[in-house]
Design an enzyme around this catalytic site. Structure first.
Site, PDB file in Angstrom:
ATOM      1  N   ASN A  13       0.389  -1.412  -0.059  1.00  0.00           N
ATOM      2  CA  ASN A  13      -0.179  -0.361   0.098  1.00  0.00           C
ATOM      3  C   ASN A  13       0.920   1.094  -0.198  1.00  0.00           C
ATOM      4  O   ASN A  13       1.830   1.856   1.018  1.00  0.00           O
ATOM      5  CB  ASN A  13      -0.800  -0.021   1.255  1.00  0.00           C
ATOM      6  CG  ASN A  13      -1.997   1.634   1.242  1.00  0.00           C
ATOM      7  OD1 ASN A  13      -1.999   2.389   0.566  1.00  0.00           O
ATOM      8  ND2 ASN A  13      -2.088   1.551   2.590  1.00  0.00           N
ATOM      9  N   TRP A  14       0.808   1.566  -1.317  1.00  0.00           N
ATOM     10  CA  TRP A  14       1.812   2.982  -1.177  1.00  0.00           C
ATOM     11  C   TRP A  14       1.193   4.517  -0.433  1.00  0.00           C
ATOM     12  O   TRP A  14       1.605   5.392  -0.637  1.00  0.00           O
ATOM     13  CB  TRP A  14       2.175   3.225  -3.259  1.00  0.00           C
ATOM     14  CG  TRP A  14       2.585   2.208  -3.669  1.00  0.00           C
ATOM     15  CD1 TRP A  14       3.694   1.222  -2.210  1.00  0.00           C
ATOM     16  CD2 TRP A  14       3.898   2.082  -4.754  1.00  0.00           C
ATOM     17  NE1 TRP A  14       4.274   0.256  -3.714  1.00  0.00           N
ATOM     18  CE2 TRP A  14       4.646   1.745  -4.201  1.00  0.00           C
ATOM     19  CE3 TRP A  14       3.647   3.218  -5.976  1.00  0.00           C
ATOM     20  CZ2 TRP A  14       5.587   1.019  -6.217  1.00  0.00           C
ATOM     21  CZ3 TRP A  14       4.147   3.217  -7.245  1.00  0.00           C
ATOM     22  CH2 TRP A  14       5.174   1.755  -6.992  1.00  0.00           C
ATOM     23  N   LYS A  15       0.353   4.753  -0.703  1.00  0.00           N
ATOM     24  CA  LYS A  15      -0.744   5.666   0.072  1.00  0.00           C
ATOM     25  C   LYS A  15      -0.111   7.070  -0.845  1.00  0.00           C
ATOM     26  O   LYS A  15      -0.122   6.250  -2.340  1.00  0.00           O
ATOM     27  CB  LYS A  15       0.198   5.792   1.439  1.00  0.00           C
ATOM     28  CG  LYS A  15       0.107   4.564   2.702  1.00  0.00           C
ATOM     29  CD  LYS A  15       0.420   4.955   4.169  1.00  0.00           C
ATOM     30  CE  LYS A  15       0.411   3.517   4.542  1.00  0.00           C
ATOM     31  NZ  LYS A  15       0.519   4.138   6.028  1.00  0.00           N
ATOM     32  N   HIS A  99      -9.681   1.347   4.777  1.00  0.00           N
ATOM     33  CA  HIS A  99      -8.096   1.851   5.603  1.00  0.00           C
ATOM     34  C   HIS A  99      -8.464   2.858   6.194  1.00  0.00           C
ATOM     35  O   HIS A  99      -9.012   3.784   6.602  1.00  0.00           O
ATOM     36  CB  HIS A  99      -7.261   1.770   4.073  1.00  0.00           C
ATOM     37  CG  HIS A  99      -5.704   2.109   5.186  1.00  0.00           C
ATOM     38  ND1 HIS A  99      -5.083   2.651   5.765  1.00  0.00           N
ATOM     39  CD2 HIS A  99      -4.933   1.004   4.800  1.00  0.00           C
ATOM     40  CE1 HIS A  99      -3.551   2.708   6.636  1.00  0.00           C
ATOM     41  NE2 HIS A  99      -3.940   1.936   5.554  1.00  0.00           N
ATOM     42  N   GLU A 101      -6.927   5.001   8.069  1.00  0.00           N
ATOM     43  CA  GLU A 101      -6.673   5.775   7.048  1.00  0.00           C
ATOM     44  C   GLU A 101      -7.313   7.008   7.116  1.00  0.00           C
ATOM     45  O   GLU A 101      -8.397   8.105   7.450  1.00  0.00           O
ATOM     46  CB  GLU A 101      -5.152   6.560   6.237  1.00  0.00           C
ATOM     47  CG  GLU A 101      -4.363   6.315   7.712  1.00  0.00           C
ATOM     48  CD  GLU A 101      -2.577   5.476   6.410  1.00  0.00           C
ATOM     49  OE1 GLU A 101      -2.917   5.894   5.145  1.00  0.00           O
ATOM     50  OE2 GLU A 101      -1.791   4.771   7.029  1.00  0.00           O
ATOM     51  N   GLU A 171      -5.618  -5.181  10.841  1.00  0.00           N
ATOM     52  CA  GLU A 171      -4.986  -3.848  11.009  1.00  0.00           C
ATOM     53  C   GLU A 171      -4.889  -2.899  11.970  1.00  0.00           C
ATOM     54  O   GLU A 171      -6.080  -1.974  11.865  1.00  0.00           O
ATOM     55  CB  GLU A 171      -5.133  -3.058   9.567  1.00  0.00           C
ATOM     56  CG  GLU A 171      -4.749  -3.619   8.095  1.00  0.00           C
ATOM     57  CD  GLU A 171      -3.600  -3.099   7.106  1.00  0.00           C
ATOM     58  OE1 GLU A 171      -2.433  -3.232   6.225  1.00  0.00           O
ATOM     59  OE2 GLU A 171      -4.082  -1.413   6.990  1.00  0.00           O
ATOM     60  N   GLY A 177       2.225   2.345  10.912  1.00  0.00           N
ATOM     61  CA  GLY A 177       3.067   3.409  10.534  1.00  0.00           C
ATOM     62  C   GLY A 177       3.698   3.995  11.745  1.00  0.00           C
ATOM     63  O   GLY A 177       4.360   5.331  11.641  1.00  0.00           O
ATOM     64  N   GLY A 238       3.032  -1.038   4.312  1.00  0.00           N
ATOM     65  CA  GLY A 238       2.683   0.246   4.092  1.00  0.00           C
ATOM     66  C   GLY A 238       4.406   0.847   3.511  1.00  0.00           C
ATOM     67  O   GLY A 238       4.673   0.213   2.592  1.00  0.00           O
ATOM     68  N   GLY A 239       4.779   1.040   4.460  1.00  0.00           N
ATOM     69  CA  GLY A 239       5.950   1.917   4.368  1.00  0.00           C
ATOM     70  C   GLY A 239       7.522   0.357   3.129  1.00  0.00           C
ATOM     71  O   GLY A 239       8.007   1.466   2.892  1.00  0.00           O
TER      72      GLY A 239
HETATM   73  C1  PEP Z   1      -0.554   0.245   5.889  1.00  0.00           C
HETATM   74  O1  PEP Z   1      -0.837   1.648   5.848  1.00  0.00           O
HETATM   75  O2  PEP Z   1      -2.090  -0.595   5.798  1.00  0.00           O
HETATM   76  C2  PEP Z   1       0.338  -0.539   7.133  1.00  0.00           C
HETATM   77  C3  PEP Z   1       0.313  -1.464   6.819  1.00  0.00           C
HETATM   78  O3  PEP Z   1       1.397   0.724   6.989  1.00  0.00           O
HETATM   79  P1  PEP Z   1       2.707   0.108   7.403  1.00  0.00           P
HETATM   80  O4  PEP Z   1       3.353  -1.111   6.345  1.00  0.00           O
HETATM   81  O5  PEP Z   1       3.755   1.134   7.153  1.00  0.00           O
HETATM   82  O6  PEP Z   1       2.775   0.233   9.060  1.00  0.00           O
END
Ligand code: PEP
Length: 257
Positions: A13-15, A99, A101, A171, A177, A238-239
């Site tokens: 997930n590049w956001k 998500h 966010e 999640e 994050g 994500g990251g």
């Molecule tokens: C996400 O945004 O779905 C996520 C899991 O981010 P991260 O891996 O950066 O915690």
């Protein structure tokens, strides 16, 4: 993971990161690093403006492309929104729905999540449905109640034969994050609970066919342990998905065995 009954899926997930040029560069890097995935499906969910670039750039790598959001109406006066049919026409295979966010910053409700799930399925796009508790909820012992509520409302009205195409991503909000990962036991326990919730709604055969991912600071050093949990069938990352060499390491961990 349990490859006998369901797909293992590693999804990035590049956001709101990466331009179209960055997307092409990333694909070039991946060509050098990626070995053919034996077991797991690899997906990158990316900003909507770069979806068509990505569908072309990642085609030879057998990486499926996903969107990070959609709107549930078919068409009309919804300035700035993107429909499921528009995503499908671009060659998008997955879409992230709900998500944390989007729930937190854009007011996405359980009802909207449910409508988005229906819209995605109607367009033959596989929804990756995110659920997760806050730290306060976990500490108050409310994790199961909250997750059951989110899962049930996201799947409300979804027919059993469509469940195979739904991915649930557990999640925990406190792990996204933050660098703070759920332990493998915590992740495994909630993913098993999600499967039990689906079982209570749809029966055992359907429940065992659903891919349930863990997401929250998954990285190359913790991926193997998390994925070893029987009900953790992949990751939403994500990251670490922003760096090709880290993302590939996680895909490798899912391909072990
Ligand atoms: C996400 O945004 O779905 C996520 C899991 O981010 P991260 O891996 O950066 O915690």
């Amino acid at each position: 993971m349990n490859r006998r009954y369901r797909k293992t899926i590693i999804a990035g997930n590049w956001k709101m990161n990466m331009t179209a040029s960055d997307t092409k560069k990333y694909a070039e890097e991946m060509k050098k690093l990626m070995t053919r995935a034996k077991w797991c499906e690899t997906v990158l969910c990316i900003p909507s403006c770069n979806l068509s670039t990505a569908v072309r750039a990642f085609k030879d790598l057998r990486i499926s492309i996903g969107a990070e959001n959609l709107y549930y109406e078919e068409k009309g006066a919804y300035t700035g929104e993107i429909s499921a049919a528009m995503l499908k026409d671009l060659g998008v295979k997955y879409v992230i729905v709900g998500h944390s966010e989007r729930r937190q910053y854009f007011g996405e409700t359980d009802r909207a999540v449910n409508k988005k799930v229906h819209a995605a399925l109607a367009a033959s796009i596989n929804p990756i449905i995110c659920v997760g508790e806050s730290l306060e909820q976990r500490e108050a012992g409310l994790t199961h109640d909250w997750i059951a509520l989110q899962v049930k409302s996201a799947l409300s009205g979804v027919a059993a034969d469509k469940l195979r195409r739904c991915v649930i991503a557990y999640e925990p909000i406190w792990a996204i994050g933050t660098g703070k990962t759920a332990t493998a036991e915590q992740a495994g326990e909630v993913c098993s609970f999600i499967r039990a919730t689906i079982r209570s709604l749809y029966g055992a055969r359907v429940a065992r066919s659903v891919t349930i991912q863990y997401g929250g600071s998954m990285n190359p050093s913790n991926a193997a342990e998390l994925l070893a949990q029987p009900d953790v069938d992949g990751g939403l990352i994500g990251g670490a998905s922003l760096k090709p060499e880290q993302f590939v390491e996680i895909v490798r961990a899912a391909n072990q065995g």
